[in-house]
Design an enzyme around this catalytic site. Sequence first.
Site, PDB file in Angstrom:
ATOM      1  CG  ASP A  51     154.446  91.139 110.765  1.00 48.04           C
ATOM      2  OD1 ASP A  51     153.227  91.374 110.860  1.00 48.04           O
ATOM      3  OD2 ASP A  51     155.226  91.265 111.725  1.00 48.04           O
ATOM      4  CD  GLU A 213     147.302  90.510 115.418  1.00 51.57           C
ATOM      5  OE1 GLU A 213     148.003  89.614 114.892  1.00 51.57           O
ATOM      6  OE2 GLU A 213     147.730  91.658 115.610  1.00 51.57           O
TER       7      GLU A 213
END
Length: 224
Positions: A51, A213
């Site tokens: 991330d 996602e």
Amino acid sequence: MDSRRVEAGMTAALMARHQRMYERATRHPFTVSIRDGTVDLAAFRRWLGQDYMFVKEFVAFLASVLLKCCRQSDGSDMEIILGGLASLSDELSWFKKEAEKWSVNLAEVSPLKSNTEYCRFLQSFSEPEISYTTAITTFWIIETVYQDSFAFCIEEGNKTPPELLGTCQRWGSPQFKQYCQSLQRIADHCLANAPADALKSAEEAFLQVLELEIGFWDMSSSKS
């Protein structure tokens, strides 16, 4: 009829039309395992490093959204988008501190396949033919998936490990939810005034974000 109700229904309609996929993105086994207290901390470390790489690319994406805002809107949205862009400096610093705490060497992290695909999608928004309507809808749903996912981890009855509460509160907080709602209002306004081709493009981007996602959470769990 109150025009605000018409506008408010447009993003809500997207979420209702694709509710099953939205739930797959926001109630993924990875984040559910955080809430349940069963998360594999190695998977969390993998997510943390990946991330961080994603957020670095997200800076350029958000800059492209801001540029489209300046060129294609009346400019009233600029302060909210600028606020989001400014907050990314703090976010990158947060990732670096967390990585140190979790012994993740960010210099050695390489983006995995799902991350690379997501970043390639973000890079496509630098193309001038992608409208501001599509860009702001994409920005809104990216942030909203994180907000909803991590808010679930701190709802009443959670068993989220104490060492992960800070992460969940970062994106699951009421303040971040208010920010996402601000983005939603902008997206609603743009969608309410968009031509049919822009609406189609925005919906396609909305769906692609949900797919990406889900892939990102999968990657965090299994290195895919």
